[in-house]
Design an enzyme around this catalytic site. Structure first.
Site, PDB file in Angstrom:
ATOM      1  N   ARG A 138      -5.047   3.109  -1.491  1.00  0.00           N
ATOM      2  CA  ARG A 138      -4.054   3.023  -2.564  1.00  0.00           C
ATOM      3  C   ARG A 138      -3.544   1.597  -2.640  1.00  0.00           C
ATOM      4  O   ARG A 138      -3.382   0.927  -1.606  1.00  0.00           O
ATOM      5  CB  ARG A 138      -2.850   3.952  -2.285  1.00  0.00           C
ATOM      6  N   GLU A 160      -2.058  -0.562 -11.900  1.00  0.00           N
ATOM      7  CA  GLU A 160      -3.346  -0.251 -12.524  1.00  0.00           C
ATOM      8  C   GLU A 160      -3.098   0.125 -13.977  1.00  0.00           C
ATOM      9  O   GLU A 160      -2.106   0.792 -14.266  1.00  0.00           O
ATOM     10  CB  GLU A 160      -4.025   0.892 -11.771  1.00  0.00           C
ATOM     11  N   HIS A 186     -10.889   1.372  -9.654  1.00  0.00           N
ATOM     12  CA  HIS A 186     -10.500   2.684  -9.124  1.00  0.00           C
ATOM     13  C   HIS A 186     -11.576   3.751  -9.416  1.00  0.00           C
ATOM     14  O   HIS A 186     -11.307   4.805 -10.007  1.00  0.00           O
ATOM     15  CB  HIS A 186      -9.136   3.126  -9.693  1.00  0.00           C
TER      16      HIS A 186
HETATM   17  P1  NAD Z   1      -6.251  11.988   5.025  1.00  0.00           P
HETATM   18  O1  NAD Z   1      -4.896  12.538   4.844  1.00  0.00           O
HETATM   19  O2  NAD Z   1      -7.387  12.917   5.317  1.00  0.00           O
HETATM   20  O3  NAD Z   1      -6.227  10.854   6.147  1.00  0.00           O
HETATM   21  C1  NAD Z   1      -5.217   9.894   6.244  1.00  0.00           C
HETATM   22  C2  NAD Z   1      -5.201   9.383   7.675  1.00  0.00           C
HETATM   23  O4  NAD Z   1      -4.265   8.314   7.769  1.00  0.00           O
HETATM   24  C3  NAD Z   1      -4.743  10.443   8.689  1.00  0.00           C
HETATM   25  O5  NAD Z   1      -5.683  10.555   9.751  1.00  0.00           O
HETATM   26  C4  NAD Z   1      -3.395   9.925   9.197  1.00  0.00           C
HETATM   27  O6  NAD Z   1      -3.177  10.246  10.550  1.00  0.00           O
HETATM   28  C5  NAD Z   1      -3.558   8.437   9.011  1.00  0.00           C
HETATM   29  N1  NAD Z   1      -2.289   7.725   8.899  1.00  0.00           N
HETATM   30  C6  NAD Z   1      -1.148   8.108   8.282  1.00  0.00           C
HETATM   31  N2  NAD Z   1      -0.192   7.167   8.405  1.00  0.00           N
HETATM   32  C7  NAD Z   1      -0.745   6.160   9.130  1.00  0.00           C
HETATM   33  C8  NAD Z   1      -0.276   4.904   9.582  1.00  0.00           C
HETATM   34  N3  NAD Z   1       0.957   4.487   9.317  1.00  0.00           N
HETATM   35  N4  NAD Z   1      -1.111   4.112  10.290  1.00  0.00           N
HETATM   36  C9  NAD Z   1      -2.383   4.501  10.568  1.00  0.00           C
HETATM   37  N5  NAD Z   1      -2.884   5.707  10.186  1.00  0.00           N
HETATM   38  C10 NAD Z   1      -2.088   6.515   9.456  1.00  0.00           C
HETATM   39  O7  NAD Z   1      -6.552  11.154   3.666  1.00  0.00           O
HETATM   40  P2  NAD Z   1      -7.965  10.860   2.991  1.00  0.00           P
HETATM   41  O8  NAD Z   1      -8.357  12.004   2.119  1.00  0.00           O
HETATM   42  O9  NAD Z   1      -8.924  10.348   4.007  1.00  0.00           O
HETATM   43  O10 NAD Z   1      -7.531   9.667   1.987  1.00  0.00           O
HETATM   44  C11 NAD Z   1      -7.293   8.358   2.487  1.00  0.00           C
HETATM   45  C12 NAD Z   1      -6.831   7.450   1.354  1.00  0.00           C
HETATM   46  O11 NAD Z   1      -7.814   7.366   0.325  1.00  0.00           O
HETATM   47  C13 NAD Z   1      -5.548   7.909   0.658  1.00  0.00           C
HETATM   48  O12 NAD Z   1      -4.733   6.798   0.387  1.00  0.00           O
HETATM   49  C14 NAD Z   1      -6.055   8.481  -0.662  1.00  0.00           C
HETATM   50  O13 NAD Z   1      -5.069   8.441  -1.656  1.00  0.00           O
HETATM   51  C15 NAD Z   1      -7.195   7.513  -0.944  1.00  0.00           C
HETATM   52  N6  NAD Z   1      -8.173   7.964  -1.933  1.00  0.00           N
HETATM   53  C16 NAD Z   1      -8.609   7.029  -2.834  1.00  0.00           C
HETATM   54  C17 NAD Z   1      -9.536   7.395  -3.782  1.00  0.00           C
HETATM   55  C18 NAD Z   1     -10.037   6.379  -4.786  1.00  0.00           C
HETATM   56  O14 NAD Z   1     -10.444   6.769  -5.861  1.00  0.00           O
HETATM   57  N7  NAD Z   1     -10.045   5.104  -4.459  1.00  0.00           N
HETATM   58  C19 NAD Z   1     -10.007   8.711  -3.833  1.00  0.00           C
HETATM   59  C20 NAD Z   1      -9.578   9.638  -2.876  1.00  0.00           C
HETATM   60  C21 NAD Z   1      -8.640   9.242  -1.913  1.00  0.00           C
END
Ligand code: NAD
Length: 525
Positions: free
Chosen positions: A230, A259, A277
């Site tokens: 994000r 964005e 994105h």
């Molecule tokens: P998830 O919830 O499965 O995993 C997130 C991980 O981050 C968890 O393991 C959590 O323990 C860890 N975390 C939380 N706070 C933390 C911190 N302060 N320091 C270190 N680790 C921390 O999420 P996901 O489905 O793997 O998604 C990850 C990211 O990807 C999110 O920001 C999501 O919005 C983004 N995303 C982007 C797109 C895109 O189109 N670019 C699409 C899907 C998801």
């Protein structure tokens, strides 16, 4: 046969899942008026983002049991209205994990081999072979920040490239890391040692600006930084400044603070690859989303529970009445735990007493876990999925009962154990509508919970309490109320205080550095 409306265009494989299960009306062009007129016929509705499932629609949906979003975001669904009407809302958060992980790998390769910029050069009629010297990924160190669904898929792919992987994620266990063959480390170590750093955490107050000038400046000369999570997790202004100064450092971004990205100076740099994105945009992700949610609809039609539910389950009214006052206690305990517990939690033990034993335990445990896990995960954790999310993350949840504690109608005691064997225990109750902490690490404390508090462990020696008061006073932090608990004079003691101003990190550090003060945990509830 029950009827399911497919109100947006979804992959056919999803519709096939419902063959023989329901009568599917595939109307991907349905107008809002038509939807309002016909919604009462359906048991389920599947949408993407075009169709708006508003309160008005939900009010008319007399037979609807499930609203399914073939994708992730549910901005187009009035989830509260659905919850009020007892309609389940489901989505498919896991559908895009591989797709996003592949995009991250794409950005990495694009930068390590300078593909995007070489492409632009060849298309401009040039043949600048020596300009595009690349870097192999083999034997390089990949630093993954956030090892959830997407981060762990990136790890698998990086392993195929023979990369060593280090991970910064304070919320995962050593077992999970072992399973994936990665080493858990600190953010500082990761920043300084990664050849490639990729970010996969949610955007939260804690992760906003997680990577800014300080971290970027400490990265290796030739390092690559990727953000497909994000916008805002990397400070964009700092990133530009550092990349401008250090042309060998590179960045690949799919997400931005604002964005669509407009007039960004980042777009002027050769050491940057930008995509709009699109990390989650593949046909396969859309197909998987359609299949996943269609299976959820099938479960509901067959009378089973779906798994990706976003709203609250219905608790029978008798139990609900009994436990209602204790929801706020579980919520506060969950928040206290997420703000105080050490990283790498392995086990959470919850012990109930009094009028909230028996059937009452289950919904309260789920509520506590929801509060505990929500701040650290991307997808909303709710009462239905809280336990399975905890289990998936390698945290063992145990519930127990104990005899009624004479003084109180009911109590909840939570014991959190980390992989290193560190333990933190907190116990609370509700008295006259007030949520109270009644013990911390088995030291008796009796204090109504408020927003700004701190839990301080110290050695019970003359003058220690005074030192705490003096330091807080020096920073003009007023103590509203204080309770101390100890087992023996001169031994370890616990102090819980309510303060009128938030305790900044530097003050907490100063307290911790003071002789005879063991630990300081600040709370903002
Ligand atoms: P998830 O919830 O499965 O995993 C997130 C991980 O981050 C968890 O393991 C959590 O323990 C860890 N975390 C939380 N706070 C933390 C911190 N302060 N320091 C270190 N680790 C921390 O999420 P996901 O489905 O793997 O998604 C990850 C990211 O990807 C999110 O920001 C999501 O919005 C983004 N995303 C982007 C797109 C895109 O189109 N670019 C699409 C899907 C998801």
């Amino acid at each position: 046969m029950q009827k399911v409306l497919v109100a947006d265009k979804i992959n056919e494989k999803g519709i096939e899942v419902l063959d023989g299960v329901a009568e599917v009306v595939n109307n991907p062009e349905i107008t809002p008026e038509e939807l309002l007129e016909t919604i009462d016929q359906y048991t389920g509705i599947i949408v993407r983002s075009r169709t708006k499932v508003t309160k008005e629609v939900i009010d008319k949906a007399e037979n609807l049991k499930i609203i399914a979003r073939a994708g992730v975001g549910v901005d187009n669904i009035d989830v509260n209205a659905a919850t009020d009407k007892g309609i389940l809302v489901v989505n498919a958060p896991q559908s895009t994990s591989i797709t996003v992980a592949e995009h991250a790998m794409g950005l990495i390769l694009s930068l390590s081999r300078k593909i995007a910029i070489a492409d632009a050069s060849v298309k401009a009629g040039k043949w600048e072979k020596s300009r595009f010297m690349g870097m192999e990924l083999r034997n390089k160190t990949l630093g993954v920040i956030g090892m959830g669904r997407i981060g762990s898929q990136v790890v698998k792919r990086a392993k195929a490239f023979e990369m060593d992987v280090i991970v910064y994620d304070p919320y995962i266990t050593e077992d999970t890391a072992k399973e994936l063959g990665v080493r858990i480390t600190t953010l500082d170590d990761l920043v300084e040692n990664a050849d490639v750093m990729t970010i996969h955490v949610p955007l939260t107050p804690e992760t906003k600006g997680l990577i800014s000038k300080d971290e970027l400046t400490r990265m290796k000369d030739h390092a690559i930084v990727i953000n497909c999570a994000r916008g805002g997790i990397i400070n964009e202004e700092d990133l530009y400044e550092v990349l401008k100064e250090r042309p060998e450092l590179k960045a690949g971004l799919d997400v931005y603070e604002n964005e669509p990205l407009e007039d960004s100076p980042l777009a002027t740099l050769d050491n940057v690859v930008l995509t709009p994105h699109i990390a989650a945009s593949t046909k396969e992700a859309q197909r998987d989303a359609a299949i996943i949610v269609a299976k959820e609809v099938k479960e509901v039609i067959n009378g089973n529970n779906p798994s990706n539910v976003l709203n609250v389950p219905i608790v029978d009214s008798e139990t609900l009445q009994q436990i209602k006052p204790y929801f706020s206690l579980t919520q506060k305990l969950g928040q206290i735990l997420v703000q105080t517990a050490s990283p790498n939690i392995k086990e959470v033990k919850i012990i109930y007493s009094g009028e909230i034993t028996g059937r009452a335990k289950e919904p309260l445990t789920r509520e506590l876990l929801k509060e505990f896990l929500n701040p650290i995960l991307t997808e909303p954790v709710n009462s239905i999925n809280a336990k399975s999310v905890a289990n998936q993350r390698g945290i063992t949840i145990t519930e127990g009962e104990t005899d009624k504690n004479g003084k109180y109608d009911a109590t909840i005691k939570v014991d959190v154990i980390t992989e290193n064997g560190d333990e933190f225990t907190i116990e609370g109750t509700v008295e006259n509508g007030d949520v109270k902490v009644i013990s911390v690490d088995d030291y008796d404390i009796n204090l109504v919970v408020e927003n700004l508090m701190a839990i301080i462990k110290y050695v019970d020696l003359p003058g220690t309490i005074g030192k705490i008061g003096k330091i807080l006073g020096d920073y003009e932090i007023n103590i509203g109320e204080m309770k101390v608990g100890r087992k023996t004079a001169g031994g370890e003691a616990v102090m819980v205080i309510k303060v009128d101003q938030e305790i900044p990190e530097e003050v907490a550090t100063k307290l911790e550095e003071t002789k005879d003060i063991e630990s300081v945990k600040t709370l903002n509830l």
